[in-house]
Design a protein around this motif. Structure first.
Motif, short mmCIF file in Angstrom:
data_model
loop_
_atom_site.label_atom_id
_atom_site.label_comp_id
_atom_site.label_asym_id
_atom_site.label_seq_id
_atom_site.Cartn_x
_atom_site.Cartn_y
_atom_site.Cartn_z
N VAL A 2 0.93 -0.74 0.33
CA VAL A 2 0.80 -0.08 -0.04
C VAL A 2 0.86 1.40 -0.05
O VAL A 2 1.66 1.02 0.77
CB VAL A 2 -0.83 0.56 1.16
N ARG A 3 0.80 2.37 -1.16
CA ARG A 3 2.00 3.22 -1.11
C ARG A 3 0.56 4.06 -0.25
O ARG A 3 -0.83 4.51 -1.36
CB ARG A 3 2.23 3.87 -2.62
N TYR A 4 1.56 5.42 -0.21
CA TYR A 4 0.67 7.38 0.11
C TYR A 4 1.80 7.85 -1.38
O TYR A 4 2.44 7.62 0.24
CB TYR A 4 0.66 7.06 1.30
N GLY A 5 1.41 8.17 -2.30
CA GLY A 5 1.93 8.51 -2.79
C GLY A 5 3.92 7.58 -2.86
O GLY A 5 3.65 7.05 -2.89
N VAL A 10 3.19 -0.40 3.53
CA VAL A 10 3.23 -1.39 3.58
C VAL A 10 3.87 -2.02 2.63
O VAL A 10 3.44 -1.87 1.65
CB VAL A 10 1.25 -1.91 3.57
N ASP A 11 4.36 -3.13 2.84
CA ASP A 11 5.97 -3.50 2.01
C ASP A 11 5.69 -5.03 1.97
O ASP A 11 6.51 -5.48 2.75
CB ASP A 11 6.78 -2.61 1.38
N GLY A 12 5.37 -5.79 1.05
CA GLY A 12 5.66 -7.28 1.20
C GLY A 12 5.65 -8.17 2.65
O GLY A 12 6.24 -8.59 3.28
N LEU A 13 4.05 -7.59 2.88
CA LEU A 13 3.61 -8.43 4.59
C LEU A 13 2.84 -9.47 4.09
O LEU A 13 1.95 -8.95 3.38
CB LEU A 13 3.06 -7.65 4.50
N THR A 14 3.96 -10.49 4.58
CA THR A 14 2.77 -11.92 4.72
C THR A 14 2.92 -12.36 5.49
O THR A 14 3.49 -12.88 6.04
CB THR A 14 3.48 -12.97 3.07
N PHE A 15 1.06 -12.86 5.68
CA PHE A 15 0.84 -13.55 6.87
C PHE A 15 -0.36 -13.81 6.82
O PHE A 15 -1.39 -13.24 6.29
CB PHE A 15 1.20 -12.73 8.24
N SER A 16 -1.21 -14.99 7.59
CA SER A 16 -1.98 -15.88 7.73
C SER A 16 -2.54 -15.59 8.88
O SER A 16 -2.05 -15.50 9.63
CB SER A 16 -2.41 -17.02 6.80
N VAL A 17 -3.94 -15.94 9.08
CA VAL A 17 -4.55 -15.81 11.14
C VAL A 17 -4.90 -17.30 11.35
O VAL A 17 -6.33 -17.02 10.27
CB VAL A 17 -5.44 -14.40 11.24
N PRO A 18 -4.83 -18.15 11.50
CA PRO A 18 -5.97 -19.01 11.43
C PRO A 18 -6.85 -19.11 12.42
O PRO A 18 -7.33 -18.02 12.82
CB PRO A 18 -4.64 -20.62 12.20
N ARG A 19 -8.43 -19.35 12.16
CA ARG A 19 -9.64 -19.50 12.09
C ARG A 19 -9.14 -19.54 14.04
O ARG A 19 -8.78 -21.20 14.44
CB ARG A 19 -10.30 -20.48 11.33
N GLY A 20 -9.81 -18.94 14.80
CA GLY A 20 -10.31 -19.56 15.68
C GLY A 20 -9.36 -18.96 17.18
O GLY A 20 -8.69 -19.40 17.58
N SER A 21 -7.94 -17.59 16.15
CA SER A 21 -7.14 -17.67 16.98
C SER A 21 -7.23 -16.40 16.54
O SER A 21 -7.63 -15.46 16.25
CB SER A 21 -5.78 -18.16 16.61
N GLY A 27 4.19 -2.92 15.82
CA GLY A 27 5.05 -2.27 15.32
C GLY A 27 5.02 -1.35 15.79
O GLY A 27 4.16 -0.56 16.72
N PRO A 28 5.79 0.16 16.20
CA PRO A 28 5.71 1.49 16.74
C PRO A 28 5.43 2.34 15.57
O PRO A 28 4.51 1.77 15.00
CB PRO A 28 7.51 2.02 16.18
N ASN A 29 4.94 3.19 15.69
CA ASN A 29 4.32 4.34 15.14
C ASN A 29 4.01 4.39 13.33
O ASN A 29 5.55 4.73 13.43
CB ASN A 29 3.77 5.87 16.15
N GLY A 30 3.47 4.63 12.92
CA GLY A 30 4.28 4.59 11.96
C GLY A 30 3.97 2.97 10.42
O GLY A 30 5.07 3.94 9.97
N ALA A 31 4.66 2.01 11.15
CA ALA A 31 4.78 1.19 11.02
C ALA A 31 4.23 1.09 10.11
O ALA A 31 4.39 -0.28 8.90
CB ALA A 31 5.13 0.42 11.73
N GLY A 32 3.01 0.80 10.06
CA GLY A 32 2.06 0.36 8.59
C GLY A 32 0.52 -0.19 9.24
O GLY A 32 0.43 -1.56 9.24
N LYS A 33 0.53 -0.65 10.84
CA LYS A 33 -0.54 -1.42 11.33
C LYS A 33 -1.88 -0.41 10.85
O LYS A 33 -2.78 -1.91 10.48
CB LYS A 33 -0.37 -1.54 12.56
N THR A 34 -2.37 0.52 10.63
CA THR A 34 -3.55 0.84 11.00
C THR A 34 -3.93 0.16 8.95
O THR A 34 -5.07 0.12 8.75
CB THR A 34 -3.65 2.22 11.34
N THR A 35 -2.91 0.40 7.95
CA THR A 35 -2.77 1.10 7.05
C THR A 35 -3.10 -0.64 7.01
O THR A 35 -3.77 -1.15 5.68
CB THR A 35 -1.31 1.19 6.09
N THR A 36 -2.88 -1.83 7.69
CA THR A 36 -2.77 -3.13 7.04
C THR A 36 -4.28 -3.51 6.98
O THR A 36 -4.72 -4.79 6.44
CB THR A 36 -1.72 -4.25 7.89
#
Ligand code: ATP
Length: 317
Positions: A2-5, A10-21, A27-36
């Motif tokens: 995800v780019r802002y200008g 967010v760059d090359g982020l890969t993860f999955s969340v198993p169901r029911g977990s 991450g620090p402020n501005g790490a990209g959590k909310t964007t993700t």
């Protein structure tokens, strides 16, 4: 991605969340959590890559996905004159099989505040109401952006028990938090990001194990004679903060015994002792500090290259 200008949030982020977990995205402020999280919720269009929630595309399949997810936003987004009981009943009316608003208001500890308008709720009460609103549709997946931010210890405890109960009911939870103790206690899986990239991921135990260090940390009265202790232990001992000490030695039983014996001889109390496994916070701080210095090296490297390039261009002119 995800780019802002020019900024790749967010760059090359890969993860999955198993169901029911429960997965904690840290991450620090501005790490990209909310964007993700926004990309997962379908609020933000990724510039590249694939996002799937319950096997669906959050933007293309928004209509079928929305009733199956619950979203707790950092900002409430609630009409200020509405009361908890009213807004929960209103939100419940949007779903075919909602949770019981009365039960939910009790679950988040707002029974006594159910007739108080939003604007008169405290910050922590608003957070708990926002959590209830995210859960009113009985979601299969809950996105909780800093659910305990600004909440008092009792409220945090309550929110954590509500979140843990969600997992027990088979709900998948993705939460962001700056409270690393919370992540350590609550999450099945942790992903640490910075500058939009993954620094580490695994269970809290795995991450803390990976941070196993050749040092002992202990708490004792401030101002100990660290030179004497260094001589006794044969390992550098320093006071890293008033009353907080670090011994640069592997936490062997012999060294720990020598340390406690020295304290006993001087009639000094031991406030706490940590050996081997680090806390999640220690791992987080180490990883993000390493990332920070790598980024600085990178900038300095580019800067030096830029200056060399400028000199080269000047020399050629
Ligand atoms: P925090 O812990 O402070 O909430 P975060 O990890 O959630 O931070 P994001 O909000 O995802 O971080 O921001 C990631 C990066 O993208 C930051 O550098 C931020 O300044 C930038 N950013 C976020 N939103 C926008 C926007 N709408 N326009 C431009 N840049 C943005």
């Amino acid at each position: 991605m995800v780019r802002y200008g020019d900024v790749a949030a967010v760059d090359g982020l890969t993860f999955s969340v198993p169901r029911g977990s429960i997965l904690a995205l840290l991450g620090p402020n501005g790490a990209g959590k909310t964007t993700t999280v926004e990309a997962l919720e379908g609020y933000r269009r990724p510039d590249g890559g694939t996002v799937r929630v319950l096997g669906l595309d959050p933007r293309r399949d928004r209509g079928s996905l929305t009733p199956r997810i619950g979203v707790m936003l950092q900002e409430g987004g609630v009409y200020t004159g509405i009361r908890p009981a009213e807004v929960l009943s209103l939100f419940a009316s949007y779903y075919d099989d909602p949770a019981d608003p009365d039960e939910l208001v009790g679950r988040v500890g707002l029974h006594d505040r159910r007739r108080t308008t939003w604007r008169h709720l405290s910050g922590g009460e608003k957070q708990r109401l926002s959590l209830a609103l995210a859960l009113v549709g009985r979601p299969e997946v809950a996105f909780l952006d800093e659910p305990t931010a600004g909440v008092d210890p009792e409220g945090r405890q309550l929110i954590r028990s509500v979140v843990a109960a969600l997992r027990d009911d088979g709900v998948t939870v993705l939460l962001t938090t700056h409270d690393l103790d919370e992540a350590e206690r609550l999450a099945d899986h942790v992903v640490i990001i910075d500058h939009g990239r993954i620094l580490a991921s695994g269970t809290p135990a795995e991450l803390m194990q990976s941070g196993t260090s050749e040092e002992i940390r202990f708490g004792a009265p401030a101002g100990l004679d660290v030179r004497a202790l260094t001589a006794r232990l044969g390992a550098a001992t320093e006071e890293v903060a008033p009353g907080e000490y670090r011994v640069g030695a592997a936490p062997t039983p012999a060294t720990v015994a020598a340390l406690t014996a020295w304290l006993a001889e001087h009639d000094l109390p031991l406030a706490d002792l940590r050996a081997g496994r680090q806390r999640l916070e220690d791992v987080f701080l180490r990883l993000t500090a390493e990332q920070g210095s790598a980024a600085t090296d990178d900038v300095e490297g580019r800067d030096r290259a830029g200056r060399r390039g400028a000199r080269g261009r000047r020399a050629r002119r």
